[in-house]
Design a protein around this motif. Structure first.
Motif, short mmCIF file in Angstrom:
data_model
loop_
_atom_site.label_atom_id
_atom_site.label_comp_id
_atom_site.label_asym_id
_atom_site.label_seq_id
_atom_site.Cartn_x
_atom_site.Cartn_y
_atom_site.Cartn_z
N VAL A 1 0.83 -1.20 0.00
CA VAL A 1 0.00 0.00 0.00
C VAL A 1 0.87 1.26 0.00
O VAL A 1 1.82 1.36 0.77
CB VAL A 1 -0.93 0.02 1.23
CG1 VAL A 1 -1.84 1.26 1.19
CG2 VAL A 1 -1.78 -1.25 1.29
N VAL A 2 0.50 2.19 -0.87
CA VAL A 2 1.12 3.51 -0.91
C VAL A 2 0.03 4.54 -0.70
O VAL A 2 -1.05 4.43 -1.27
CB VAL A 2 1.83 3.76 -2.26
CG1 VAL A 2 2.33 5.19 -2.36
CG2 VAL A 2 2.96 2.78 -2.47
N SER A 3 0.32 5.55 0.12
CA SER A 3 -0.61 6.67 0.33
C SER A 3 -0.08 7.89 -0.41
O SER A 3 1.07 8.30 -0.18
CB SER A 3 -0.74 6.97 1.81
OG SER A 3 -1.61 8.06 2.02
N LEU A 4 -0.89 8.47 -1.29
CA LEU A 4 -0.44 9.65 -2.02
C LEU A 4 -0.24 10.83 -1.07
O LEU A 4 0.75 11.55 -1.17
CB LEU A 4 -1.46 10.02 -3.11
CG LEU A 4 -1.57 9.03 -4.27
CD1 LEU A 4 -2.67 9.46 -5.23
CD2 LEU A 4 -0.25 8.91 -5.02
N VAL A 5 -1.19 11.07 -0.19
CA VAL A 5 -1.07 12.12 0.82
C VAL A 5 -0.64 11.43 2.11
O VAL A 5 -1.38 10.61 2.65
CB VAL A 5 -2.39 12.87 1.02
CG1 VAL A 5 -2.19 14.04 1.99
CG2 VAL A 5 -2.92 13.40 -0.32
N GLY A 6 0.53 11.75 2.57
CA GLY A 6 1.13 10.98 3.66
C GLY A 6 0.73 11.43 5.04
O GLY A 6 -0.17 12.27 5.22
N PRO A 7 1.39 10.89 6.07
CA PRO A 7 1.09 11.23 7.46
C PRO A 7 1.22 12.73 7.72
O PRO A 7 2.12 13.40 7.18
CB PRO A 7 2.14 10.45 8.25
CG PRO A 7 2.55 9.33 7.36
CD PRO A 7 2.46 9.88 5.97
N ARG B 1 -1.26 18.74 -4.10
CA ARG B 1 -1.06 18.92 -5.53
C ARG B 1 -0.21 17.75 -6.04
O ARG B 1 0.91 17.53 -5.56
CB ARG B 1 -0.35 20.24 -5.84
CG ARG B 1 -1.15 21.49 -5.44
CD ARG B 1 -2.39 21.65 -6.29
NE ARG B 1 -3.15 22.85 -5.93
CZ ARG B 1 -4.14 22.90 -5.06
NH1 ARG B 1 -4.49 21.80 -4.39
NH2 ARG B 1 -4.77 24.03 -4.80
N ALA B 2 -0.74 17.00 -6.98
CA ALA B 2 -0.06 15.80 -7.49
C ALA B 2 1.18 16.18 -8.29
O ALA B 2 1.23 17.23 -8.95
CB ALA B 2 -1.02 14.98 -8.33
N THR B 3 2.16 15.29 -8.28
CA THR B 3 3.41 15.46 -9.02
C THR B 3 3.51 14.38 -10.09
O THR B 3 2.76 13.39 -10.08
CB THR B 3 4.61 15.33 -8.07
OG1 THR B 3 4.67 13.96 -7.59
CG2 THR B 3 4.48 16.29 -6.89
N PRO B 4 4.47 14.50 -11.03
CA PRO B 4 4.68 13.42 -12.00
C PRO B 4 4.99 12.08 -11.35
O PRO B 4 4.60 11.03 -11.86
CB PRO B 4 5.87 13.94 -12.82
CG PRO B 4 5.75 15.43 -12.75
CD PRO B 4 5.25 15.71 -11.36
N VAL C 1 0.35 5.98 -9.53
CA VAL C 1 -1.03 5.64 -9.86
C VAL C 1 -1.09 4.73 -11.09
O VAL C 1 -1.88 3.77 -11.12
CB VAL C 1 -1.85 6.93 -10.08
CG1 VAL C 1 -3.20 6.63 -10.73
CG2 VAL C 1 -2.06 7.65 -8.75
N LYS C 2 -0.26 4.99 -12.06
CA LYS C 2 -0.26 4.17 -13.28
C LYS C 2 0.10 2.72 -12.99
O LYS C 2 -0.42 1.79 -13.63
CB LYS C 2 0.70 4.76 -14.31
CG LYS C 2 0.69 4.00 -15.64
CD LYS C 2 1.55 4.68 -16.67
CE LYS C 2 1.45 3.93 -18.00
NZ LYS C 2 2.24 4.60 -19.08
N GLU C 3 0.98 2.49 -12.03
CA GLU C 3 1.45 1.15 -11.72
C GLU C 3 0.56 0.40 -10.74
O GLU C 3 0.81 -0.77 -10.43
CB GLU C 3 2.88 1.23 -11.17
CG GLU C 3 3.90 1.73 -12.20
CD GLU C 3 5.27 1.97 -11.61
OE1 GLU C 3 5.41 1.88 -10.36
OE2 GLU C 3 6.21 2.26 -12.38
N ALA C 4 -0.49 1.05 -10.27
CA ALA C 4 -1.36 0.43 -9.26
C ALA C 4 -2.27 -0.62 -9.87
O ALA C 4 -2.68 -0.53 -11.03
CB ALA C 4 -2.20 1.51 -8.57
#
Length: 321
Positions: free
Chosen positions: A64-70, A78-81, A87-90
Motif C-alpha cells: 500500500v502507498v498513500s499519495l497524501v502521507g502522514p 497537488r499531485a506530481t509526475p 497511480v499508473k502502476e497500481a
C-alpha cells in the motif's frame, strides 16, 4: 520389524527428500521455472487513513502507498509526475469520494492508469454540508466537496462501510485471497465495534453542559453526531481558505454563549488560528486532534483506531471539568 510410528516417520523423511530433490532438479534444468509466489496487490490510497484500512484488510497480500502521507493535508494536495507514475502502476486505487480527494479523477486520467477504483464511501448516507452564515466556503474545483460533508471516517459506523468496500475491491483484484481478505475484514470490523463501545463510554462521562469544543475546520460533524459532542469548526469543510472575520466572530460568539471549555489544535491546520480563538473566547487549548490524516509510526495516531481513541481521550480530558 518397524513400528507403525517409525514407518510414518520414515515416510515423512522420504517425502521431504523427494521434494528437495525435485526443487534442486528444477533449479538446474534450463527452461523449467520454479513456482513463483504471487506478487502483492499494488494498492494506492488517496490519503493515509484509507491506506491504513487497506493494510488492515489486505495484510501481507497487499503493498500500500498513500499519495497524501502522514500529517499532510489532502485539501491542499497537488499531485506530481511521481504521483502519476505511482497511480499508473497500481492494481487498485482507493478513494474517499464525496469530493474530498477531488484531485484523483484528473490524476487517474493523466497517468493512463487502468487500475480498478474503489470509492470507500459508496453506500453510506452522508451528512449534508453546513449551510450556516459564512461557514461554507468555496475553495477551488480540485477540492470542491459538493453538497456533502466528506469527513465520514470520523464515524466508526461509516468506516465499517469503507472496510466492506475495500474488502470487495481487494477480492476483485486478487480472487485467490478472498478467504484471507474476508477473515481480516471480519476481525477488523469486530475491533471497530469494540472501539466504538469504548469511546462512547469515555465520552458519556463528560457533563452535558461541557460538550462544546472548537477546532480549525469542520471535520468532526460525523463524530459529534455519533457521540453527542459538539465540535465547532472556525471555517468550513476545507482548510484551503482562511476563516473570514464573520467565521471568527460567529465562533467566538457561540463559544462565549455556550461557555466552550476548549479549543483544539489539528495536525493538518495552522495552530495560530486555534491560538487566536482560545484568546478571544477565554477557552483553554485542549490538545491536538487528528482530523484528516494519521501521524507517522512515532506519533500518537499511526492507525485509524489509534486516531479515534486518541481524539476521544483528548476531548474527554479537555471537556470533563
Amino acid at each position: 520389524m518397524f513400528r507403525t510410528d517409525d514407518m510414518k516417520q520414515n515416510n515423512i523423511h522420504l517425502s521431504r527428500r523427494l521434494a528437495l530433490g525435485l526443487i534442486l532438479a528444477a533449479a538446474m534444468m534450463p527452461g523449467l521455472a520454479l513456482p513463483q509466489a504471487k506478487e502483492p496487490v499494488q494498492v494506492v490510497a488517496s490519503f493515509s487513513i484509507l491506506a491504513d484500512l487497506a493494510k488492515q484488510v489486505g495484510g501481507d497480500r497487499v503493498r500500500v502507498v498513500s499519495l497524501v502521507g502522514p500529517n499532510a493535508d489532502t485539501h491542499v494536495f497537488r499531485a506530481t509526475p511521481q504521483d502519476a507514475k505511482i497511480v499508473k502502476e497500481a492494481d487498485l486505487l482507493i478513494v474517499n469520494g464525496l469530493g474530498f480527494d477531488g484531485f484523483m479523477p484528473r490524476l487517474v486520467k493523466s497517468s493512463g492508469s487502468k487500475a480498478r477504483i474503489v470509492t470507500a464511501s459508496n453506500g453510506l448516507n452522508p451528512l449534508e454540508k453546513p449551510k450556516s452564515g459564512g461557514h461554507d466556503h468555496g475553495h477551488g474545483h480540485a477540492h470542491d466537496h459538493g453538497k456533502h460533508d466528506p469527513h465520514a471516517w470520523q464515524s466508526i459506523d461509516a468506516v465499517k462501510i469503507y472496510v466492506s468496500n475495500i474488502r470487495d475491491g481487494l477480492i476483485a483484484a486478487d480472487k485467490e485471497g478472498e478467504a484471507f481478505f474476508r477473515a481480516n475484514a471480519e476481525k477488523y470490523l469486530a475491533e471497530l465495534d469494540r472501539a466504538k463501545t469504548e469511546i462512547a463510554a469515555l465520552l458519556a462521562s463528560i457533563p452535558r453542559d461541557n460538550r462544546l469544543g472548537i477546532v480549525n475546520h469542520d471535520s468532526f460533524r460525523y463524530f459529534t453526531r455519533d457521540f453527542g459532542i459538539r465540535i465547532e469548526g472556525a471555517r468550513g469543510l476545507s482548510t484551503e481558505t482562511e476563516p473570514s472575520a464573520q467565521d471568527i466572530a460567529r465562533i467566538v460568539r457561540a463559544a462565549r454563549e455556550r461557555k466552550a471549555k476548549a479549543v483544539f489544535l489539528e495536525n493538518v491546520a495552522d495552530p495560530r488560528i486555534a491560538e487566536k480563538l482560545a484568546k478571544e473566547t477565554g477557552a483553554r487549548l485542549g490538545g491536538t486532534l487528528y482530523s484528516d490524516a494519521l501521524t507517522d509510526e512515532k506519533g500518537p495516531a499511526p492507525t485509524y483506531l489509534a486516531l479515534m481513541r486518541h481524539n476521544a481521550k483528548t476531548i474527554a480530558e479537555a471537556l470533563k471539568d
